[in-house]
Motif scaffolding. Structure first.
Motif, PDB file in Angstrom:
ATOM      1  N   PRO A  13       0.811  -1.230   0.000  1.00 41.64           N
ATOM      2  CA  PRO A  13       0.000   0.000   0.000  1.00 41.64           C
ATOM      3  C   PRO A  13       0.837   1.270   0.000  1.00 41.64           C
ATOM      4  O   PRO A  13       0.580   2.195  -0.779  1.00 41.64           O
ATOM      5  N   LEU A  16       3.025   1.493  -3.423  1.00 37.16           N
ATOM      6  CA  LEU A  16       2.179   1.781  -4.579  1.00 37.16           C
ATOM      7  C   LEU A  16       1.645   3.207  -4.510  1.00 37.16           C
ATOM      8  O   LEU A  16       1.594   3.916  -5.519  1.00 37.16           O
ATOM      9  N   SER A  17       1.250   3.626  -3.328  1.00 32.33           N
ATOM     10  CA  SER A  17       0.759   4.984  -3.136  1.00 32.33           C
ATOM     11  C   SER A  17       1.826   6.002  -3.518  1.00 32.33           C
ATOM     12  O   SER A  17       1.561   6.962  -4.255  1.00 32.33           O
ATOM     13  N   HIS A  19       4.354   5.584  -5.482  1.00 27.54           N
ATOM     14  CA  HIS A  19       4.628   5.489  -6.915  1.00 27.54           C
ATOM     15  C   HIS A  19       3.567   6.228  -7.727  1.00 27.54           C
ATOM     16  O   HIS A  19       3.891   6.971  -8.668  1.00 27.54           O
ATOM     17  N   VAL A  20       2.292   6.034  -7.362  1.00 26.52           N
ATOM     18  CA  VAL A  20       1.205   6.681  -8.101  1.00 26.52           C
ATOM     19  C   VAL A  20       1.254   8.201  -7.916  1.00 26.52           C
ATOM     20  O   VAL A  20       1.128   8.962  -8.887  1.00 26.52           O
ATOM     21  N   SER A 162       8.853   4.223  -3.648  1.00 29.83           N
ATOM     22  CA  SER A 162       8.179   3.824  -4.882  1.00 29.83           C
ATOM     23  C   SER A 162       8.263   2.308  -4.987  1.00 29.83           C
ATOM     24  O   SER A 162       8.858   1.639  -4.142  1.00 29.83           O
ATOM     25  N   PHE A 185       4.100  -4.971 -10.532  1.00 32.12           N
ATOM     26  CA  PHE A 185       3.186  -3.890 -10.171  1.00 32.12           C
ATOM     27  C   PHE A 185       3.500  -2.605 -10.931  1.00 32.12           C
ATOM     28  O   PHE A 185       2.585  -1.860 -11.296  1.00 32.12           O
ATOM     29  N   LEU A 189       0.764  -1.146 -13.452  1.00 30.00           N
ATOM     30  CA  LEU A 189       0.278   0.223 -13.312  1.00 30.00           C
ATOM     31  C   LEU A 189       0.406   0.977 -14.628  1.00 30.00           C
ATOM     32  O   LEU A 189      -0.525   1.698 -15.039  1.00 30.00           O
ATOM     33  N   LEU A 222      -8.966   4.545  -9.118  1.00 27.07           N
ATOM     34  CA  LEU A 222      -7.617   3.986  -9.055  1.00 27.07           C
ATOM     35  C   LEU A 222      -6.690   4.908  -8.280  1.00 27.07           C
ATOM     36  O   LEU A 222      -5.924   4.469  -7.412  1.00 27.07           O
ATOM     37  N   SER A 226      -5.088   4.171  -4.596  1.00 28.34           N
ATOM     38  CA  SER A 226      -3.629   4.078  -4.528  1.00 28.34           C
ATOM     39  C   SER A 226      -3.034   5.038  -3.511  1.00 28.34           C
ATOM     40  O   SER A 226      -2.078   4.699  -2.813  1.00 28.34           O
ATOM     41  N   VAL A 227      -3.587   6.235  -3.432  1.00 27.32           N
ATOM     42  CA  VAL A 227      -2.978   7.247  -2.568  1.00 27.32           C
ATOM     43  C   VAL A 227      -3.574   7.279  -1.165  1.00 27.32           C
ATOM     44  O   VAL A 227      -3.020   7.911  -0.271  1.00 27.32           O
TER      45      VAL A 227
END
Length: 522
Positions: A13, A16-17, A19-20, A162, A185, A189, A222, A226-227
């Motif tokens: 989590p 990914l957060s 990275h997004v 990230s 991932f 993404l 999405l 993600s965030v």
């Protein structure tokens, strides 16, 4: 569930957060710059050529180099800011180029017809030219998304969390599940975002408002999903704790209650283990610990100097050569004293003390090959230099240690091959290279039956591991007291075994740190 898999899922989590957030913010700002600039440049061909050339030059800079350059350009700042700036610059070229090409490719006859109908320049742009150029512009956005999402995995060494954390840490600890997680991932993404933008293009081209609404909702969902972990606290699964029965390296419980401590770590196994060890000691003292792993040597030092991290472990030889720019041979005790004084006087950094072990550079080769060639020292190596190849990590061949060793022992004829430190031990074991620049506390030296060549002239400097505190952290007595118990507590053999557990037995850095904790408190 497999413990390795559980840990990777637990990290997902937050990574990914990060990275997004990093990727989309860079793309959106890049779009906000590129689109107006492209519209302005399209009818001005000389200006368009100039800005495209500038953007093209930026694009040719390797992603990792561009990210690293942003750190000094932003005054030594690490984390989100340098990563965002580098990725934003990286995002510009595809959008800018496709905007210019798309607008310049509109048929002159269509433009003339619109002018004949009495449309103003602004009306022609919005009603004719941009709609016709839209497929090109969207293609540029899609290319930019793929590039930026991929390049964002390189943000880890500058301190921006990230999906690259999976890849960098996995490579160093030979945790291939972690590497696969990062790759899958990040690629997933990029593919999802690319396809959502494609559907928006279809909706715009075919004037399908409902499709546009649906895709917009999916894209928003999405991003929010993600965030969300960045803004909502959650309690992670309980992690195994280091035994509480040992008191000799534990600070007084509660000494750091309600204090946040940021620990840094470089990108190799030993650093992960030591950071885990320090984290547990600090948690036992009541601190809340935040980690910034996978930092480069200079980036870690700059982060400490600028109070962006509170503490990390470095090595005397590294500070001596890369920070102090000294390369003359010196006694290890004198080096420590001079280094500690320099760091305090010049940067306000407190050298808490030596941990007790030395992880030096040493040149190693297979014991059977060394015996067959009669090589026991670096001086002996010179006789066979023309027929041998030495492998080393990415930075070693630019450092004074190698340059001084090469010149002192006449090794100019030996060929060199740079590679990630993860692979060089296997490379020498399997005969792909003849010698490697090994780290003397690496457990693979004994496991692979390697011999470290003697250095009779004492060219290679000492590399005692030391605990460093930032200028602000140096003024927090509770923090220094909590970590002081680790000074002088770890032997070369114990550190080598802890590294072996992680590198060869596939234990996690936390498990290796738990074993190490037990050794230093016996």
């Amino acid at each position: 569930m497999n413990e390795n898999l559980a840990e990777r899922l637990n990290e997902l989590p937050d990574l990914l957060s990060g990275h997004v957030l990093l990727s989309l913010s860079a793309i959106l700002v890049g779009l906000a710059i590129s689109l107006p600039l492209g519209v302005f440049a399209a009818p001005r061909k000389r200006f368009a050529a100039a800005v495209l050339n500038i953007a093209g030059v930026i694009q040719t800079i390797p992603g990792l180099a561009l990210l690293a350059l942003m750190v000094p350009l932003l005054g030594g700042t690490i984390g989100y800011a340098p990563a965002f700036m580098a990725l934003m610059l990286y995002s510009i070229l595809p959008i800018l180029r496709n905007t210019v090409v798309g607008l310049q490719g509109v048929e002159p006859g269509v433009v003339e017809a619109a002018r004949g109908l009495g449309l103003t320049q602004k009306q022609r742009l919005w009603q004719i030219e941009l709609p016709l150029a839209l497929p090109f512009i969207v293609a540029g956005v899609r290319t930019s998304i793929v590039w930026v999402v991929g390049a964002a995995t390189l943000a880890t060494p500058v301190g921006a969390p990230s999906l690259g954390n999976y890849i960098f840490a996995g490579l160093q600890t030979r945790n291939w599940l972690s590497v696969v997680f990062g790759c899958l991932f990040a690629a997933g993404l990029a593919v999802v975002l690319d396809q959502l933008i494609r559907l928006l293009e279809v909706a715009a081209r075919d004037r399908r408002k409902m499709l546009a609404v649906q895709v917009g909702a999916l894209l928003s969902a999405l991003v929010v999903a993600s965030v969300l972990p960045r803004f909502v606290e959650f309690t992670p699964p309980a992690q195994p704790q280091i035994s509480q029965q040992f008191a000799s390296v534990r600070a007084e419980e509660g000494a750091l209650d309600d204090e946040i401590v940021r620990l840094g770590a470089k990108a190799f196994t030993e650093q992960y283990i030591l950071a885990e060890l320090m984290e547990q000691v600090l948690v036992d003292a009541g601190a809340e610990v935040e980690r910034l792993d996978n930092l480069g040597s200079i980036i870690a030092f700059d982060a400490l100097r600028n109070n962006e991290i509170d503490a990390y472990i470095d090595y005397t030889g590294t500070i001596w050569a890369t920070v102090m720019a000294r390369d003359e041979p010196i006694n290890r005790h004198a080096m420590f004293v001079e280094m500690a004084a320099y760091l305090r006087e010049e940067h306000g950094i407190l050298t808490l003390g030596r941990m007790g072990f030395e992880n030096a550079y040493g040149f190693a080769m297979r014991a059977d090959q060394a015996e067959a060639l009669g090589i026991r020292s670096l001086a002996d190596l010179a006789v066979h230099a023309g027929a041998l190849e030495v492998g080393g990590d990415a930075e070693v061949f630019t450092r004074s240690e190698w340059i001084n060793t090469r010149d002192a022992y006449g090794l100019g004829a030996i060929s060199t091959r740079a590679m990630d430190a993860t692979f060089m031990y296997d490379a020498v074991r399997d005969g792909q290279v003849d010698v490697i620049s090994a780290y003397t506390t690496d457990g693979r030296i004994a496991a692979y039956d390697l011999v470290v060549l003697a250095d009779p002239r004492g060219i290679l400097p000492p590399y005692d591991a030391v605990i460093l505190l930032s200028p602000e952290a140096a003024e927090r007595p509770g923090l220094a007291d909590a970590l002081a118990g680790l000074v002088g507590s770890i032997s070369d053999d114990d550190m080598r075994e802890a590294n072996r557990l992680a590198d060869l037995e596939r234990q996690t850095p936390q498990q290796a740190a738990s074993w190490l904790y037990e050794q230093v408190t016996e």
